[in-house]
Write an enzyme that holds these catalytic residues in place. Structure first.
Site, PDB file in Angstrom:
ATOM      1  N   LYS A   1     -36.371  88.769  82.967  1.00 27.13           N
ATOM      2  CA  LYS A   1     -35.330  87.849  82.515  1.00 27.13           C
ATOM      3  C   LYS A   1     -34.180  87.858  83.526  1.00 27.13           C
ATOM      4  CE  LYS A   1     -32.631  86.925  78.260  1.00 27.13           C
ATOM      5  NZ  LYS A   1     -32.212  87.493  76.962  1.00 27.13           N
TER       6      LYS A   1
ATOM      7  N   SER B   1     -33.001  84.227  73.252  1.00 28.17           N
ATOM      8  CA  SER B   1     -32.654  83.670  74.534  1.00 28.17           C
ATOM      9  C   SER B   1     -33.631  84.012  75.663  1.00 28.17           C
ATOM     10  CB  SER B   1     -31.264  84.166  74.930  1.00 28.17           C
ATOM     11  OG  SER B   1     -31.287  85.575  75.111  1.00 28.17           O
TER      12      SER B   1
ATOM     13  N   SER C   1     -33.360  88.162  70.534  1.00 22.75           N
ATOM     14  CA  SER C   1     -33.672  87.383  71.729  1.00 22.75           C
ATOM     15  C   SER C   1     -35.011  87.689  72.381  1.00 22.75           C
ATOM     16  CB  SER C   1     -32.573  87.558  72.781  1.00 22.75           C
ATOM     17  OG  SER C   1     -31.465  86.775  72.445  1.00 22.75           O
TER      18      SER C   1
END
Lengths: 547, 538
Positions: free
Chosen positions: A75, A211, A235
């Site tokens: 990420k 996210s 997330s």
């Protein structure tokens, strides 16, 4: 080859049955095929190739590292030395960290190949992976790929790589282009686009969740075998649930946050995406342990463990009644009941439990999150690093202008709210109260676990993945409040949880459930999750037809 | 090396020459009847850099005056994703300091973030200990004195409200010509202890005396260099005035006082200014002021932070600091995660005021000399080691007048004295026993440092510096002098004993001339008696 599990791939690489370089090439090719999913903010294919070559050399000398040649994605809020780390924000658009996050360092030291940095909501603030300066991430499930559409339409575009570069896609992703390059692309793709729009079912798609949506999609679409995300209120588990992969949020304090650009320091946990529970355990084994650079990691020794095959006869599964909340879909509710029955039939004790303060989690979170966000974002002033505005009137003007451009509305809104909550006259009323509520939420879990409950079984999300058109009707704050209800309390308590895909909905989308474990009993949780996964036999997404 | 060949009358008469050059016998504060109607209240916030190789939360060096931005870790520059790691040594130094200042140590202390935007504060917040400081409630006894009037001194006690650990900020340099600011982050993140006192002071003299005491204490503890000129210790003073019986007045804060003298001057100026304002019917504004040492005035700072709300928040990346003694530490606690205080609290040095009192009481020595003895690093230890069976007053005079001068000229750190203390004692004894003359003491001390392996006795023998005891030799030399200077003899005869403008006392002239001729190897008093005998015969 790309449909293997991480465990299988490791085995084959170690056995020399798969060459690390070949595997890497295949992943890169797949990445090109699914580029329109917009899972990556930065692709690091050249770096991955070099790492794969090094792995291949070690393969040749039979001196392989545990994760040698395993393609992974990270990420884009984990710092990667010399590789752009953007948090999907203009503020860090050109930020080159001078160091590797501990999680990245551990992956690379174990021989993994980094394919790229994955897309996210700006600074991790969101649950749809749509609020990114690079545009929204798309869920690969039920997705009509352009190449697929073109092939259906009998049209072949020149090279494979250019398939995904049509103007409409770029526009949909919000990628900024100069007028000149836009017209060039337009010219080149006018014809293709016309065809595309005819074939493509509108411009809609299912969201990936967030996210950490980019990481979930990277694993689900076969680009890599494991990925790092970060989980502050769900997330990791939320996009894992929508994308039909395993999403594991370990106990707070087990994995180092050093180098993870924070959202909420006291809730953030590095998370793991894989295709199977066992794969998650393998990565967890290599990532866990105390880090001198993160004082909040626990110092007691961390032991690598394989997940045993167990009988769940003596297990007590708790079903929190508060999770029967309005807004939960029939599909999810049915799957949940079905799973509870599954446990019971296999001999586990399944009981209803109560987590009475669950309903306060969202409001509590929004106070705590905003306060830490306001504080954590204070360093982005354009002076030492990050975006710096042109305004040189005064230091204050410079800082204000940099932050005004650098942050999106969601980030700015949370900063404003956080600063408000932290004002001297508000601190007691909001921050202190929220901390007390957080403690109550945390105690809910402790109480349940002290009554001989081993694991909690809950939904991960209230529905399967929603459509982008529907999701984007409401603002980020509203959606987060809806989406994170089942995942957020877990972060408040710091306990481990894993989202496991169980079956497909009538619409053909993954339906996932969450298992919540006890603090620092991560392996126990994963052991049960593995048993559960073996029972449900979820049909994993296979995109090999794209290759 | 320059030696004085002449003896001053004062030395002849064995008066202490330790009187300051400006021997004023009046108070620094001129008497003003109006000021009697006012009470002034002063409290201090002292920021002391804790001596440590590395910073409070990072491994970067803390060396003073390093090249710009070379002592900056990624944490110090607030690079995203970096986390603070607490420097245990600094916490321990804070604990020792707090204990020495009589504070109650907090069993648990925590860190907070204090937010404000400033270019040399990279994170946008300072990590400090606002709500749960390391220690609270200390008491410090200190000596109030004025170097201009040593007869006026008193003992006072100040309360410490709290001692907290925090980060120092970087430094900004504003280049007005090119309209830019230059930032140096070398200092950013250096460990500070902020010591907050109660408003226990009434004027600049008390406050500066307290700061002097504190600096000395920190130097003894070796927890802070105390070098105010390097910014290692900075003082902010909160000052207000009110009329007796009325509530406290509005206060101003004078920031960044960087010398003991400035502390005193700034506070006294600010008190007078506030009284002046109030008496002229104006109001005091709660504001931040700076002190201009050149003009001696305080100046209102362009203050954007007057209504600043620092939005304090707990630092989420650091664990609380837990203190235990070896008995109270709970079972199963990893000692690496807590601080055991036993060994830290052992062997704390005594406070400077205790030293003053002890020397003053034991040896009946003037406060002034006590102050010099205690303020000079290492000197008190030398004194204590060799004072036994010696005249304490004379020894102190010797140490301050003779020994310290030589040591200072050679830049010797007395904490690591390069010669054995018994050598120093030996020189003192030779001086006291008139084995060497006062004028040769300096030379012998020089040689003592030059040849640390030889005893001063050996050196004196070797260099032939001991006094000539043979009265005949001395008398012969005196007679030579008389023959050479008949006019001086004449002046002595007519009784011009007192100094006239531009002229020396005739006896002094004779003794000085003879001493020079004898390479100072005589006791001047013996020479005087010889001269008196010889002259009376004439």
């Amino acid at each position: 080859m790309l449909s293997l599990t991480l465990k299988e791939v490791i085995h084959q690489i170690q056995q020399g049955k798969i060459c690390a370089k070949e595997l890497c090439e295949k992943c890169i090719a797949r990445a090109a095929r699914v580029k329109e999913l917009n899972a990556f903010t930065t692709e690091t294919h050249n770096i991955a190739k070099k790492q794969a070559s090094a792995s291949a050399e070690r393969q040749a000398t039979h001196a392989t590292l545990p994760l040698d040649g395993v393609p992974v994605a990270v990420k884009d809020n984990f710092c990667t030395k010399g590789i752009r780390t953007t948090c999907a924000s203009h503020m860090l658009e050109s930020f080159l960290p001078p160091y590797n996050a501990t999680m990245v360092e551990k992956l690379l030291n174990n021989g993994a190949c980094l394919l790229g940095k994955t897309n996210l909501d700006e600074f991790g603030m969101g649950c749809g992976s749509i609020d990114s300066i690079y545009g929204p991430v798309r869920n690969p499930w039920n997705y009509h790929f352009v190449c697929q559409s073109l092939e259906e339409a009998g049209l072949q575009l020149g090279s494979k790589e250019s398939h995904s570069m049509t103007y409409s896609q770029l526009k949909a992703r919000g990628i900024h282009m100069s007028a000149q390059s836009r017209s060039k692309v337009l010219r080149q793709t006018r014809e293709a686009e016309k065809m595309t729009e005819d074939v493509h079912c509108g411009s809609d798609w299912y969201i990936a969740g967030g996210s950490s949506g980019g990481s979930a999609v990277a694993v689900a679409s076969g680009v890599c075998f494991g990925a790092l995300g970060s989980d502050t209120g769900g997330s990791v588990r939320n996009p894992a649930s929508y994308c039909g992969v395993v999403g594991f949020k370990p106990t707070y304090g087990r994995l180092s946050r050093h180098g993870l650009i924070p959202l909420v320091n006291s809730l953030d946990v590095p998370g793991i995406f894989t295709r199977t529970v066992e794969d998650a355990a393998i990565l967890f084994n290599h990532l866990g342990g105390h880090d001198v650079n993160d004082s909040t990691t626990v110092s007691d020794p961390f032991h690598k463990q394989d997940l045993p095959d167990i009988s769940i006869k003596d297990l007590c599964i708790g079903i929190p009644k508060e999770y029967h909340s309005p807004g939960i879909s029939e599909e999810i509710l049915n799957a949940w009941k079905w799973a509870a029955d599954l446990f019971e039939k296999a001999g586990a004790k399944v009981i209803q439990v109560s987590l009475p303060h669950t309903q306060y989690s969202i409001v509590c979170y929004s106070v705590l999150c905003c306060c830490e966000v306001a504080s954590n974002m204070a360093r982005y002033d354009g002076i030492e690093f990050g975006y710096r505005a042109e305004n040189n009137e005064s230091t204050e003007e410079l800082i204000a202008a940099s932050r005004h451009y650098g942050f999106n509305d969601v980030v700015q809104g949370r900063i404003f709210a956080g600063n408000y909550f932290l004002l001297r006259q508000n601190y007691e009323k909001y921050f202190m109260k929220a901390q007390k509520v957080r403690r109550l939420i945390s105690e809910d879990f402790q109480k349940v676990y002290s009554k001989k409950v081993d694991i909690l079984l809950t939904p991960t999300t209230p529905t399967e993945a929603p459509l982008y058109s529907w999701f984007s009707e409401q603002d980020n704050r509203t959606r987060t409040a809806e989406q994170d209800v089942y995942t957020q309390p877990v972060n408040m308590a710091g306990v481990p949880a894993v989202s496991v895909p169980v079956r497909l909905s009538q619409a053909g989308l993954p339906v996932s459930l969450q298992l919540i474990g006890q603090s620092f009993k991560d392996h126990d949780l994963l052991t049960v999750a593995k048993w559960f996964e073996q029972q449900v036999k979820f049909p994993r997404l296979d995109l090999s037809y794209l290759d | 090396m320059v030696y004085s060949n002449r003896i001053s009358l004062r030395r002849l008469c064995r008066l202490s020459f330790l009187v300051s050059r400006h021997n004023r016998h009046y108070s620094n504060l001129s008497y003003n009847p109006r000021e009697q109607e006012w009470r002034s209240v002063v409290g201090l916030e002292i920021h002391a850099q804790i001596q440590s190789e590395s910073k409070l939360f990072s491994g970067a060096s803390t060396k003073y005056a390093g090249s710009t931005n070379t002592q900056v870790s990624i944490f110090d520059a607030a690079i995203p994703g970096t986390l603070p790691v607490l420097n245990r040594h600094i916490v321990e130094a804070g604990i020792r300091t707090a204990a020495a200042l009589g504070c109650k140590l907090s069993q648990m202390s925590k860190f907070d973030r204090k937010h404000y935007f400033y270019a040399d504060l990279p994170a946008g917040y300072q990590i400090t200990q606002q709500r749960h400081p390391l220690a609270r409630n200390g008491k410090v006894k200190y000596l109030v004195y004025n170097t201009d009037n040593w007869n006026k001194y008193s003992w006072k006690t100040a309360s410490i409200i709290q001692l907290q650990l925090e980060q120092d900020s970087g430094k900004s340099l504003h280049d007005a010509d090119q309209n830019r600011s230059l930032i140096d982050l070398n200092r950013a993140g250096v460990g500070l202890m902020e010591i907050v006192t109660a408003p226990d002071f009434t004027d600049g003299e008390e406050a500066s005396s307290f700061v002097r005491e504190l600096v000395l204490m920190l130097r003894r503890l070796e927890t802070c260099s105390g070098r105010m000129e390097e910014g290692a210790l900075r003082v902010d003073a909160n000052i207000s005035v009110h009329r007796p019986g009325e509530p406290l007045g509005v206060r101003t804060e004078v920031k960044n006082l960087n010398s003991v003298k400035s502390v005193g001057r700034a506070i006294d100026y600010e008190i007078k200014r506030q009284i002046g304002e109030l008496e002229s019917g104006r109001e005091i504004v709660n504001e931040t002021r700076s002190f201009d040492a050149q003009s001696g005035q305080t100046i209102a700072m362009r203050d954007k932070e007057k209504l600043q709300d620092y939005r304090f928040m707990p630092e989420p990346n650091l664990l609380p600091v837990f203190l235990y003694d070896s008995k109270s530490v709970p079972m199963g606690v990893d000692p690496a995660n807590v601080i055991i205080t036993d060994h830290l609290l052992q062997g704390l040095p005594s406070s400077p005021s205790k030293s003053y009192e002890r020397i003053h009481d034991d040896h009946k020595i003037s406060i002034r000399n006590c102050v010099i003895l205690v303020n000079e690093d290492g000197l008190l230890k030398i004194f204590d080691e060799i004072v036994e069976r010696r005249d304490a007053k004379a020894l102190i005079n010797f140490l301050i007048a003779d020994f310290l001068g030589v040591a200072h000229a050679r830049d010797i750190n007395l904490l690591q004295c390069p010669v054995p203390f018994r050598h120093i004692a030996e020189v003192f004894d030779m001086k006291t026993n008139r084995y060497i003359s006062n004028d040769n003491v300096t030379q012998v001390l020089e040689l003592m440092f030059d040849f640390p392996n030889k005893t001063p006795g050996e050196i004196v023998k070797e260099k032939e510096l001991e006094n000539i005891q043979d009265l005949e030799v001395l008398q012969a030399e005196c007679e030579k002098t008389l023959l050479k200077h008949p006019n001086v003899v004449q002046r002595w005869k007519v009784g011009q004993q007192k100094e006239k403008k531009g002229r020396q006392d005739p006896m002094l002239k004779l003794v000085n001339t003879t001493m020079t001729a004898l390479n100072n190897r005589a006791n001047p008093l013996v020479l005087i008696s010889i001269f008196e005998k010889l002259l009376s015969k004439k």
